[in-house]
Motif scaffolding. Structure first.
Motif, PDB file in Angstrom:
ATOM      1  N   THR A  31       0.831  -1.211   0.000  1.00 14.79           N
ATOM      2  CA  THR A  31       0.000   0.000   0.000  1.00 14.79           C
ATOM      3  C   THR A  31       0.860   1.254   0.000  1.00 14.79           C
ATOM      4  O   THR A  31       0.571   2.221  -0.733  1.00 14.79           O
ATOM      5  CB  THR A  31      -0.927   0.011   1.229  1.00 14.79           C
ATOM      6  OG1 THR A  31      -1.755  -1.151   1.196  1.00 14.79           O
ATOM      7  CG2 THR A  31      -1.814   1.251   1.230  1.00 14.79           C
ATOM      8  N   SER A  46      -1.520  11.750   2.493  1.00 14.66           N
ATOM      9  CA  SER A  46      -1.736  10.318   2.748  1.00 14.66           C
ATOM     10  C   SER A  46      -1.150   9.864   4.073  1.00 14.66           C
ATOM     11  O   SER A  46      -1.319   8.702   4.462  1.00 14.66           O
ATOM     12  CB  SER A  46      -1.126   9.495   1.611  1.00 14.66           C
ATOM     13  OG  SER A  46       0.280   9.692   1.555  1.00 14.66           O
ATOM     14  N   ALA A 105      -6.366   9.593   3.284  1.00 12.70           N
ATOM     15  CA  ALA A 105      -6.119   8.398   4.100  1.00 12.70           C
ATOM     16  C   ALA A 105      -7.389   7.557   4.225  1.00 12.70           C
ATOM     17  O   ALA A 105      -7.335   6.321   4.166  1.00 12.70           O
ATOM     18  CB  ALA A 105      -5.603   8.800   5.476  1.00 12.70           C
ATOM     19  N   VAL A 106      -8.517   8.224   4.383  1.00 13.70           N
ATOM     20  CA  VAL A 106      -9.798   7.507   4.471  1.00 13.70           C
ATOM     21  C   VAL A 106     -10.108   6.817   3.149  1.00 13.70           C
ATOM     22  O   VAL A 106     -10.574   5.675   3.111  1.00 13.70           O
ATOM     23  CB  VAL A 106     -10.935   8.474   4.854  1.00 13.70           C
ATOM     24  CG1 VAL A 106     -12.284   7.758   4.835  1.00 13.70           C
ATOM     25  CG2 VAL A 106     -10.688   9.072   6.234  1.00 13.70           C
ATOM     26  N   TYR A 147      -7.967   3.693   2.726  1.00  8.68           N
ATOM     27  CA  TYR A 147      -8.475   2.587   3.544  1.00  8.68           C
ATOM     28  C   TYR A 147      -9.744   1.993   2.937  1.00  8.68           C
ATOM     29  O   TYR A 147      -9.909   0.759   2.877  1.00  8.68           O
ATOM     30  CB  TYR A 147      -8.760   3.066   4.974  1.00  8.68           C
ATOM     31  CG  TYR A 147      -9.321   1.976   5.864  1.00  8.68           C
ATOM     32  CD1 TYR A 147      -8.510   0.936   6.294  1.00  8.68           C
ATOM     33  CD2 TYR A 147     -10.661   1.990   6.241  1.00  8.68           C
ATOM     34  CE1 TYR A 147      -9.018  -0.075   7.102  1.00  8.68           C
ATOM     35  CE2 TYR A 147     -11.182   0.976   7.042  1.00  8.68           C
ATOM     36  CZ  TYR A 147     -10.353  -0.047   7.468  1.00  8.68           C
ATOM     37  OH  TYR A 147     -10.867  -1.048   8.249  1.00  8.68           O
ATOM     38  N   GLY A 185      -8.184  -1.178   1.804  1.00 10.10           N
ATOM     39  CA  GLY A 185      -8.385  -1.946   3.025  1.00 10.10           C
ATOM     40  C   GLY A 185      -7.219  -1.930   3.986  1.00 10.10           C
ATOM     41  O   GLY A 185      -7.153  -2.767   4.896  1.00 10.10           O
ATOM     42  N   VAL A 186      -6.292  -0.986   3.827  1.00  6.87           N
ATOM     43  CA  VAL A 186      -5.131  -0.880   4.713  1.00  6.87           C
ATOM     44  C   VAL A 186      -5.152   0.513   5.347  1.00  6.87           C
ATOM     45  O   VAL A 186      -5.263   1.521   4.642  1.00  6.87           O
ATOM     46  CB  VAL A 186      -3.808  -1.096   3.954  1.00  6.87           C
ATOM     47  CG1 VAL A 186      -2.613  -1.001   4.901  1.00  6.87           C
ATOM     48  CG2 VAL A 186      -3.822  -2.451   3.249  1.00  6.87           C
ATOM     49  N   SER A 187      -5.032   0.585   6.663  1.00  6.01           N
ATOM     50  CA  SER A 187      -5.126   1.862   7.360  1.00  6.01           C
ATOM     51  C   SER A 187      -3.807   2.613   7.312  1.00  6.01           C
ATOM     52  O   SER A 187      -2.735   2.013   7.136  1.00  6.01           O
ATOM     53  CB  SER A 187      -5.537   1.650   8.819  1.00  6.01           C
ATOM     54  OG  SER A 187      -4.483   1.051   9.546  1.00  6.01           O
ATOM     55  N   VAL A 188      -3.891   3.928   7.509  1.00  2.00           N
ATOM     56  CA  VAL A 188      -2.693   4.760   7.481  1.00  2.00           C
ATOM     57  C   VAL A 188      -1.739   4.375   8.610  1.00  2.00           C
ATOM     58  O   VAL A 188      -0.514   4.510   8.466  1.00  2.00           O
ATOM     59  CB  VAL A 188      -3.078   6.254   7.563  1.00  2.00           C
ATOM     60  CG1 VAL A 188      -3.725   6.586   8.904  1.00  2.00           C
ATOM     61  CG2 VAL A 188      -1.866   7.147   7.327  1.00  2.00           C
ATOM     62  N   ASP A 236      -0.942   1.517   9.459  1.00  2.00           N
ATOM     63  CA  ASP A 236      -0.148   0.379   9.003  1.00  2.00           C
ATOM     64  C   ASP A 236       0.824   0.740   7.890  1.00  2.00           C
ATOM     65  O   ASP A 236       1.929   0.191   7.822  1.00  2.00           O
ATOM     66  CB  ASP A 236      -1.074  -0.750   8.520  1.00  2.00           C
ATOM     67  CG  ASP A 236      -1.902  -1.356   9.635  1.00  2.00           C
ATOM     68  OD1 ASP A 236      -1.370  -1.465  10.753  1.00  2.00           O
ATOM     69  OD2 ASP A 236      -3.072  -1.692   9.387  1.00  2.00           O
ATOM     70  N   TYR A 237       0.423   1.663   6.997  1.00  2.00           N
ATOM     71  CA  TYR A 237       1.262   1.880   5.801  1.00  2.00           C
ATOM     72  C   TYR A 237       2.094   3.154   5.825  1.00  2.00           C
ATOM     73  O   TYR A 237       2.985   3.316   4.993  1.00  2.00           O
ATOM     74  CB  TYR A 237       0.400   1.868   4.535  1.00  2.00           C
ATOM     75  CG  TYR A 237      -0.423   3.116   4.281  1.00  2.00           C
ATOM     76  CD1 TYR A 237       0.168   4.299   3.831  1.00  2.00           C
ATOM     77  CD2 TYR A 237      -1.803   3.111   4.454  1.00  2.00           C
ATOM     78  CE1 TYR A 237      -0.581   5.442   3.591  1.00  2.00           C
ATOM     79  CE2 TYR A 237      -2.560   4.243   4.206  1.00  2.00           C
ATOM     80  CZ  TYR A 237      -1.945   5.404   3.782  1.00  2.00           C
ATOM     81  OH  TYR A 237      -2.684   6.535   3.545  1.00  2.00           O
TER      82      TYR A 237
END
Length: 484
Positions: free
Chosen positions: A164, A428, A436-437, A440, A444-447, A449-450
């Motif tokens: 991501t 981002s 960022a929303v 996600y 399907g990956v949240s900020v 995490d990435y």
């Protein structure tokens, strides 16, 4: 002079701080303290911006603004958000239509066959670059080619956070350097320079950042290769088989993406191009796939569902639904609602010119060239983080700093670059930003995490400050005010 102009003209620094604090306090408490220190769930972004809007609205009421004036300001701001909201709806429709037509499944299947898992990270970075360069939209790139890549990565068991970060970074690199990009053109317009002069200036910071990021993703592919054993290889083979049972492949299924590229090449408005591509994909679904008109309608409405397929020969693997049950008019409802609430808050605080007042006060005493450039970088990052709008950022910070840049004889293309080096690039990385929303909701990956794998932005922001203090790429050789 009407009430609105008087209040805006007489705004004090304390009033500006209160208006911005109306958002900053819920952000600190709801998004930082609760999850990190109190062991509680983070507040939903909708509530964060809703509470900020209520407090800001109460402040304006205290300052004797009429409700009619506040409502009018909010309506004007939301009207400017309509193109973005329509684009989000169109992207949801596009994703659904590209799935039921077989376009995305075909790309995923071929990706599983052709992409070497060891190079998934570098591929995830490079592929969105070309898409964004050609289309001028990072969000469109993330929602289409990014969705294909994240789907492949999910099947081959690659680190989704790294993938991501690579996708978002590549999409933003292409977007920044594309003459078709709205934010690129807005940054140039805000400081009154040619867009190609602006792009030339961005090469100094963005190109080295991209090279370093690309090398890093190549190395990461060697350090963190997808952990696949014989069972997972069988899963990949089974997944490809499932996709081929669900969809029929044909070269004409590449026409929907071709429409996007053609429209971008001709500099057509993105919304009509997305709609045409969606309609074409729906037509191709009727021609090549075994889905009914009702299935297409439901896909456009609520998204594709693999249960639409009348498959009796095989038992679909559980991952198929995860891969393709998406899209539709409501797919991006969360970022749409948050975008609306963001623009409501921004519309309210613009009534008292809160951001310009704070920026002018904080950076009014700048005396050095290096400090001035660094200050514009800080202001740009701060403004974008608070407003989630590069449009607002470009005009607010551009207007606040352009005269200072002229006074210090710094070319305006350095200012336009600074607006993007921290403004666009921080989007981002901010958990409450609409970008960022969107990421996600799409990947399907949240900020959380990435963000530390979004290397392009992190490196670009760092280089921007280094260049500000060294003078590299700032066109200062003939200036009286030297960087110190």
């Amino acid at each position: 002079m009407n009430k609105e102009k008087t209040a805006a003209h007489n705004t004090t620094i304390y009033q500006a701080i209160f208006a911005i604090g109306a958002l900053l306090i819920p952000v600190i408490y709801g998004l930082m303290l609760r999850p990190l220190f109190f062991g509680q769930t983070a507040l939903p972004l909708e509530l964060v911006f809703l509470s900020a809007s209520i407090f800001a609205m109460a402040q304006l009421s205290y300052l004797k603004f009429r409700w009619h004036d506040i409502q009018h300001a909010v309506s004007n701001k939301i009207s400017k958000a309509i193109p973005t909201l329509l684009l989000l709806f169109a992207i949801g429709l596009l994703v659904g239509s590209w799935i039921i037509s077989g376009t995305i499944p075909m790309l995923v299947a071929y990706g599983l066959k052709l992409i070497n898992p060891d190079y998934i990270f570098i591929f995830a970075f490079i592929a969105p670059i070309f898409f964004s360069l050609c289309t001028g939209t990072s969000w469109g790139s993330i929602a289409t080619i990014g969705l294909v890549i994240i789907t492949v990565a999910n099947v081959i068991n690659a680190d989704l956070a790294i993938v991501t970060g690579a996708i978002v970074g590549g999409a933003y690199f292409g977007d920044k350097l594309s003459p078709l990009s709205d934010t690129t053109n807005i940054a140039a317009i805000a400081v009154e320079i040619d867009v190609y002069e602006h792009i030339q200036s961005m090469f100094y910071s963005t190109l080295p950042a991209a090279v370093i990021a690309a090398i890093s993703f190549f190395v990461l592919g060697l350090v963190y290769p997808p952990k696949m054993d014989s069972n997972e290889i069988e899963v990949i083979t089974a997944t490809i088989g499932d996709i081929e049972h669900l969809f029929n492949f044909h070269i004409l299924l590449l026409l929907p993406p071709a429409i996007i590229f053609y429209g971008s090449f001709k500099r057509m408005s993105p919304l009509p191009v997305l709609i045409v591509s969606t309609i074409l994909a729906c037509g191709l679904s009727l021609v090549f796939q075994d889905y009914s008109v009702d299935n297409i309608i439901q896909t456009l409405y609520k998204g594709f569902d693999v249960n639409m397929a009348q498959v009796t020969e095989i038992t679909l693997s559980g991952s198929i639904a995860t891969l393709f049950n998406r899209g539709g008019l409501y797919a991006l409802s969360e970022p749409i609602i948050i975008t609306l609430l963001v623009f409501i808050y921004v519309g309210i605080i613009e009534q008292i010119q809160a951001m310009p007042t704070l920026i002018n006060r904080l950076f009014s005493g700048v005396k050095k060239t290096s400090t001035l450039i660094a200050s514009s970088l800080v202001a740009s990052g701060l403004t974008n983080a608070m407003t989630s709008s590069q449009y607002a950022n470009s005009f607010i910070v551009g207007e606040a700093f352009v005269k200072k840049y002229d006074e210090f004889k710094i070319p305006r293309k350095v200012l336009s670059r600074s607006l993007e080096d921290t403004g666009t690039m921080i989007e981002s990385l901010v958990p409450w930003s609409t970008t960022a929303v969107f990421v996600y909701a799409t990947l399907g990956v949240s900020v959380a995490d990435y963000w530390h794998w979004q290397l392009l932005s992190l490196i670009n922001i760092g280089l921007a400050f280094i260049f500000a203090y060294t003078g590299f790429g700032c066109y200062l050789s003939s200036n009286k005010h030297k960087t110190k």
